[in-house]
Motif scaffolding. Structure first.
Motif, PDB file in Angstrom:
ATOM      1  N   TYR A   3      -0.725 -24.518 -42.217  1.00 27.69           N
ATOM      2  CA  TYR A   3      -1.940 -24.432 -41.423  1.00 27.69           C
ATOM      3  C   TYR A   3      -1.640 -24.828 -39.979  1.00 27.69           C
ATOM      4  CZ  TYR A   3      -4.084 -24.408 -46.042  1.00 27.69           C
ATOM      5  OH  TYR A   3      -4.426 -24.109 -47.324  1.00 27.69           O
ATOM      6  N   GLN A   4      -1.942 -23.934 -39.037  1.00 31.23           N
ATOM      7  CA  GLN A   4      -1.639 -24.181 -37.637  1.00 31.23           C
ATOM      8  C   GLN A   4      -2.882 -24.302 -36.767  1.00 31.23           C
ATOM      9  OE1 GLN A   4       1.330 -24.767 -36.072  1.00 31.23           O
ATOM     10  NE2 GLN A   4       2.156 -24.901 -38.141  1.00 31.23           N
ATOM     11  N   THR A   5      -3.937 -23.544 -37.101  1.00 32.65           N
ATOM     12  CA  THR A   5      -5.099 -23.470 -36.222  1.00 32.65           C
ATOM     13  C   THR A   5      -6.280 -24.230 -36.799  1.00 32.65           C
ATOM     14  OG1 THR A   5      -4.418 -21.293 -35.423  1.00 32.65           O
ATOM     15  CG2 THR A   5      -6.710 -21.917 -35.035  1.00 32.65           C
ATOM     16  N   LYS A   7     -10.139 -24.779 -36.230  1.00 30.87           N
ATOM     17  CA  LYS A   7     -11.316 -24.243 -35.535  1.00 30.87           C
ATOM     18  C   LYS A   7     -12.433 -25.274 -35.630  1.00 30.87           C
ATOM     19  CE  LYS A   7     -10.165 -19.380 -35.786  1.00 30.87           C
ATOM     20  NZ  LYS A   7     -10.488 -18.014 -36.299  1.00 30.87           N
ATOM     21  N   PRO A  30      -3.704 -30.655 -34.379  1.00 30.08           N
ATOM     22  CA  PRO A  30      -3.266 -29.348 -34.876  1.00 30.08           C
ATOM     23  C   PRO A  30      -2.302 -28.674 -33.905  1.00 30.08           C
ATOM     24  CG  PRO A  30      -5.414 -29.147 -33.870  1.00 30.08           C
ATOM     25  CD  PRO A  30      -5.068 -30.621 -33.840  1.00 30.08           C
ATOM     26  N   ASP A  32      -2.762 -25.668 -32.929  1.00 30.77           N
ATOM     27  CA  ASP A  32      -3.646 -24.908 -32.045  1.00 30.77           C
ATOM     28  C   ASP A  32      -5.087 -25.320 -32.345  1.00 30.77           C
ATOM     29  OD1 ASP A  32      -4.525 -23.055 -30.165  1.00 30.77           O
ATOM     30  OD2 ASP A  32      -4.523 -21.387 -31.592  1.00 30.77           O
ATOM     31  N   LEU A  33      -5.855 -25.601 -31.304  1.00 25.08           N
ATOM     32  CA  LEU A  33      -7.259 -25.997 -31.465  1.00 25.08           C
ATOM     33  C   LEU A  33      -8.143 -24.978 -30.765  1.00 25.08           C
ATOM     34  CD1 LEU A  33      -9.484 -28.061 -32.265  1.00 25.08           C
ATOM     35  CD2 LEU A  33      -9.063 -29.195 -30.067  1.00 25.08           C
ATOM     36  N   ILE A  34      -9.084 -24.424 -31.524  1.00 26.33           N
ATOM     37  CA  ILE A  34     -10.069 -23.494 -30.965  1.00 26.33           C
ATOM     38  C   ILE A  34     -11.442 -24.125 -31.126  1.00 26.33           C
ATOM     39  CG2 ILE A  34     -11.135 -21.218 -31.164  1.00 26.33           C
ATOM     40  CD1 ILE A  34      -8.462 -20.161 -32.186  1.00 26.33           C
ATOM     41  N   ASP A  53      -5.079 -18.884 -42.880  1.00 21.95           N
ATOM     42  CA  ASP A  53      -4.299 -20.052 -42.487  1.00 21.95           C
ATOM     43  C   ASP A  53      -5.027 -20.933 -41.480  1.00 21.95           C
ATOM     44  OD1 ASP A  53      -4.148 -18.222 -40.460  1.00 21.95           O
ATOM     45  OD2 ASP A  53      -1.993 -18.434 -40.107  1.00 21.95           O
ATOM     46  N   ASP A  54      -6.346 -20.750 -41.344  1.00 22.74           N
ATOM     47  CA  ASP A  54      -7.169 -21.616 -40.490  1.00 22.74           C
ATOM     48  C   ASP A  54      -7.623 -22.852 -41.258  1.00 22.74           C
ATOM     49  OD1 ASP A  54      -7.101 -19.925 -38.280  1.00 22.74           O
ATOM     50  OD2 ASP A  54      -8.999 -18.941 -38.771  1.00 22.74           O
ATOM     51  N   THR A  83     -10.897 -21.315 -47.100  1.00 19.83           N
ATOM     52  CA  THR A  83     -10.482 -22.045 -45.911  1.00 19.83           C
ATOM     53  C   THR A  83     -10.723 -23.546 -46.101  1.00 19.83           C
ATOM     54  OG1 THR A  83     -11.038 -20.168 -44.499  1.00 19.83           O
ATOM     55  CG2 THR A  83     -10.847 -22.327 -43.428  1.00 19.83           C
TER      56      THR A  83
END
Length: 266
Positions: A3-5, A7, A30, A32-34, A53-54, A83
């Motif tokens: 898991y990379q992102t 949200k 994380p 990546d953070l959105i 993978d979120d 998820t």
């Protein structure tokens, strides 16, 4: 699963829920953070589709013991496929009733796997210098706990990288849900001559209840009594006038002085 992102989804008219979620995200750290802010009406115009993978971190304030009804239609558009999800509710030191359970149930219905949840305390929307209610919450201790919560959730995913329905958390609550979802239709905001019609209040209103040409005009049927327009007025021109909301603030101030502590579920 790698898991990379993360949200981060927040509905946060006065910023308390957003602050808690940001602290959790900082602890989770994380790749990546959105950030997805659904507080304004236009921000709820697009559905959220989650990749396999979120990780979803979603937080809402508690309104009358429930998930805010105004975001119900948007929540129904959320689509996920198993998820891993962190559910958060923020309440004003009274009770969170069934809000956390309700949020969990909603997102399970949309394909999410709630693996952790938290009920945190934020300054009540009716709080003021006259009637403080959980004033200045979340405080540094709350935010430190939220950050630690994020780290522990990440550790849990590293240990169990493929969660399934056996990992679902079970927060307290009852079905059918208690609490009231019907909005108050009440004229409760006083606007003083200090108002210069800067339109700050109109731009931040989560239901577009304030006239963008004349901020003194408020659609009481749309208003959700979040008091964001009062708390964020740059000239402090808005306040709660005498009436049912002011009376409720007095009751909360009197009856819920003892500080509640966050409750976490893994």
């Amino acid at each position: 699963m790698n898991y990379q992102t993360l949200k981060l989804v927040s509905f946060s008219p006065t910023g308390t829920t957003e602050a808690i979620l940001n602290a959790i995200a900082q602890g989770f750290n994380p790749g990546d953070l959105i950030t997805i802010d659904i507080t304004r009406p236009k921000q709820r115009s697009q559905p959220l589709l989650l990749a396999t993978d979120d990780i979803l971190l979603i937080g809402v304030p508690v309104y009358m013991g429930r998930v805010p009804e105004v975001i119900g239609p948007w929540l129904k558009t959320l689509h996920a496929t198993n998820t891993p999800t962190i559910c958060v509710v923020v309440y004003g030191n009274r009770v969170y009733d069934d809000a956390l359970l309700e949020l969990r149930d909603i997102i399970i219905g949309n394909g999410c796997l709630p693996i952790a949840a938290g009920a945190f305390i934020g300054e009540h929307s009716f709080s003021s210098s006259e009637t403080p209610i959980a004033a200045d919450r979340p405080n540094p201790s709350d935010l430190a706990l939220a950050e630690s919560f994020g780290r522990k959730i990440k550790d849990k995913l590293l240990t169990h990288p493929n969660p399934d329905r056996n990992c679902l958390i079970s927060p307290p609550g009852q079905i059918p849900y208690r609490g009231e979802t019907t909005l108050w239709d009440v004229d409760f905001i006083a606007v003083s001559p200090a108002c210069n019609n800067c339109q700050r209040c109109s731009s931040i209103c989560p239901t577009a209840a304030i006239n963008p040409q004349d901020s003194r005009q408020i659609d009481h049927k749309k208003c959700i009594t979040c008091c964001a327009c009062i708390k964020k007025c740059p000239t402090q021109a808005r306040s709660i006038k005498p009436g049912p909301v002011h009376d409720a603030a007095n009751r909360l101030h009197t009856n819920f002085k003892a500080p509640k502590q966050p409750e976490l579920f893994y």
